[in-house]
Design a protein around this motif. Structure first.
Motif, PDB file in Angstrom:
ATOM      1  N   CYS A 180       0.795  -1.224   0.000  1.00 41.74           N
ATOM      2  CA  CYS A 180       0.000   0.000   0.000  1.00 41.74           C
ATOM      3  C   CYS A 180       0.832   1.281   0.000  1.00 41.74           C
ATOM      4  O   CYS A 180       0.280   2.371  -0.147  1.00 41.74           O
ATOM      5  CB  CYS A 180      -0.928   0.009   1.207  1.00 41.74           C
ATOM      6  N   ALA A 181       2.139   1.153   0.198  1.00 35.06           N
ATOM      7  CA  ALA A 181       3.003   2.332   0.204  1.00 35.06           C
ATOM      8  C   ALA A 181       4.418   1.907  -0.147  1.00 35.06           C
ATOM      9  O   ALA A 181       4.832   0.776   0.126  1.00 35.06           O
ATOM     10  CB  ALA A 181       2.990   3.021   1.565  1.00 35.06           C
ATOM     11  N   ARG A 182       5.150   2.813  -0.728  1.00 32.04           N
ATOM     12  CA  ARG A 182       6.550   2.540  -1.060  1.00 32.04           C
ATOM     13  C   ARG A 182       7.366   2.411   0.233  1.00 32.04           C
ATOM     14  O   ARG A 182       7.142   3.160   1.189  1.00 32.04           O
ATOM     15  CB  ARG A 182       7.105   3.667  -1.921  1.00 32.04           C
ATOM     16  N   PRO A 183       8.308   1.480   0.272  1.00 30.03           N
ATOM     17  CA  PRO A 183       9.121   1.319   1.491  1.00 30.03           C
ATOM     18  C   PRO A 183       9.810   2.606   1.920  1.00 30.03           C
ATOM     19  O   PRO A 183       9.953   2.853   3.128  1.00 30.03           O
ATOM     20  CB  PRO A 183      10.134   0.241   1.078  1.00 30.03           C
ATOM     21  N   ALA A 184      10.215   3.436   0.974  1.00 23.61           N
ATOM     22  CA  ALA A 184      10.908   4.679   1.333  1.00 23.61           C
ATOM     23  C   ALA A 184      10.002   5.596   2.142  1.00 23.61           C
ATOM     24  O   ALA A 184      10.461   6.300   3.057  1.00 23.61           O
ATOM     25  CB  ALA A 184      11.390   5.392   0.069  1.00 23.61           C
ATOM     26  N   VAL A 185       8.720   5.598   1.825  1.00 22.91           N
ATOM     27  CA  VAL A 185       7.766   6.443   2.553  1.00 22.91           C
ATOM     28  C   VAL A 185       7.585   5.919   3.970  1.00 22.91           C
ATOM     29  O   VAL A 185       7.644   6.665   4.951  1.00 22.91           O
ATOM     30  CB  VAL A 185       6.420   6.487   1.796  1.00 22.91           C
ATOM     31  N   ARG A 186       7.377   4.619   4.084  1.00 22.78           N
ATOM     32  CA  ARG A 186       7.226   4.008   5.407  1.00 22.78           C
ATOM     33  C   ARG A 186       8.483   4.216   6.251  1.00 22.78           C
ATOM     34  O   ARG A 186       8.401   4.558   7.440  1.00 22.78           O
ATOM     35  CB  ARG A 186       6.946   2.520   5.246  1.00 22.78           C
ATOM     36  N   ASP A 187       9.658   4.055   5.630  1.00 24.05           N
ATOM     37  CA  ASP A 187      10.906   4.194   6.375  1.00 24.05           C
ATOM     38  C   ASP A 187      11.140   5.629   6.830  1.00 24.05           C
ATOM     39  O   ASP A 187      11.716   5.868   7.898  1.00 24.05           O
ATOM     40  CB  ASP A 187      12.078   3.699   5.524  1.00 24.05           C
ATOM     41  N   ALA A 188      10.700   6.593   6.026  1.00 23.97           N
ATOM     42  CA  ALA A 188      10.837   7.998   6.424  1.00 23.97           C
ATOM     43  C   ALA A 188      10.007   8.284   7.673  1.00 23.97           C
ATOM     44  O   ALA A 188      10.455   9.001   8.586  1.00 23.97           O
ATOM     45  CB  ALA A 188      10.402   8.909   5.283  1.00 23.97           C
ATOM     46  N   LEU A 189       8.812   7.703   7.752  1.00 26.27           N
ATOM     47  CA  LEU A 189       7.993   7.870   8.944  1.00 26.27           C
ATOM     48  C   LEU A 189       8.639   7.198  10.149  1.00 26.27           C
ATOM     49  O   LEU A 189       8.632   7.742  11.261  1.00 26.27           O
ATOM     50  CB  LEU A 189       6.600   7.283   8.708  1.00 26.27           C
ATOM     51  N   ALA A 190       9.195   6.006   9.941  1.00 23.94           N
ATOM     52  CA  ALA A 190       9.840   5.291  11.044  1.00 23.94           C
ATOM     53  C   ALA A 190      11.022   6.096  11.593  1.00 23.94           C
ATOM     54  O   ALA A 190      11.201   6.204  12.814  1.00 23.94           O
ATOM     55  CB  ALA A 190      10.299   3.916  10.572  1.00 23.94           C
ATOM     56  N   ARG A 191      11.830   6.671  10.703  1.00 22.91           N
ATOM     57  CA  ARG A 191      12.971   7.471  11.158  1.00 22.91           C
ATOM     58  C   ARG A 191      12.505   8.683  11.948  1.00 22.91           C
ATOM     59  O   ARG A 191      13.081   9.016  12.992  1.00 22.91           O
ATOM     60  CB  ARG A 191      13.814   7.925   9.959  1.00 22.91           C
TER      61      ARG A 191
END
Length: 271
Positions: A180-191
């Motif tokens: 449902c979302a690109r990993p880069a987007v999810r990882d930016a939120l996690a950071r």
């Protein structure tokens, strides 16, 4: 804009990030109008509040300063769960005698009761009155953001009762394992969350529900975010959660940082 069972809040010109809060509501009117209201044991225990995503709407306040449009449910999840695939009773189930197929409810408020099974007609009416308009509104907000910015993101905001477990993540990000979302987007939120000293779970124990699956699209990254209830509530009786203003204020600032990180990542993806 205020619709019968949800609100749309935010600036007239949509930014790239749309927030939805599907489990914020406490309203039971669609049920009581059909003779399906909760029993007194549930109401007296405060089940609609205890079983809502306590604090999820509160931490989103002020996001209009980031250009965010918010769709916030006002109907209780007891009316219809806006983050679950709708299930309409089969004709066979609709013909069952009274009592068969009744649903046993367990509440975070610490009570249990039996609820009459809803008929096919009742379920279809609730879907038409509450479920469909809500998701149509979310879809319209995302379409407007995509048209204006080339890309958009849906941030589905939830809180969860962590049960006081020390190993419970502060934040859980779910994208259905990247569907449902690109990993880069999810990882930016996690950071961004970790930068605030929060522990982060990715895809577990909450991989994302119906909303992110429904609204993810080639131009839309859809992410579900679950915040541990302890981040916004006072210590005490977990069956009757009470918001702590200082904790809510801290998480409001955190969410604004996450929205900023999300907007930056979207701009990179659109360039």
């Amino acid at each position: 804009m205020t619709a019968p069972h949800f609100e749309i809040l935010g600036p007239d010109a949509p930014g790239p990030v749309v927030v939805e809060v599907p489990h914020a509501g406490l309203g039971l009117d669609p049920l009581t109008a059909r003779g399906l209201g909760l029993p007194s044991i549930a109401l007296d225990a405060g089940a609609p509040w205890a079983d809502s995503d306590v604090g999820a709407a509160a931490v989103c306040e002020g996001l209009e300063a980031r250009g965010v449009r918010r769709v916030v449910a006002t109907a209780s999840r007891y009316v219809v769960d806006l983050n679950s695939e709708p299930r309409v009773p089969t004709p066979y189930e609709d013909k069952l005698p009274p009592g068969l197929g009744d649903v046993r409810r367990f509440s975070c408020a610490g009570v249990m009761w039996w609820e009459r099974r809803r008929s096919r007609a009742e379920v279809e009416a609730l879907l038409a009155e509450v479920f469909a308009p809500y998701h149509d509104a979310v879809a319209a907000e995302l379409a407007a953001s995509c048209a204006r910015h080339g890309r958009a993101a849906l941030l589905a905001v939830h809180t969860y009762p962590d049960g006081g477990r020390k190993d419970a993540p502060d934040v859980v990000l779910g994208t259905r394992d990247g569907r449902c979302a690109r990993p880069a987007v999810r990882d930016a939120l996690a950071r961004a969350a970790r930068d605030h000293g929060l522990s982060v779970g990715v895809e577990a124990p909450f991989p994302g529900g119906y909303s992110v699956l429904r609204h993810a699209a080639p131009c839309v990254d859809a992410i579900q975010i679950e915040l541990a209830r302890a981040l916004v509530c006072s210590p005490g009786d977990r069956r009757r959660p009470a918001l702590d203003p200082d904790r809510v204020a801290r998480m409001t600032a955190v969410l604004r940082s996450l929205v900023d990180a999300l907007a930056i990542e979207l701009s990179l993806g659109a360039s």
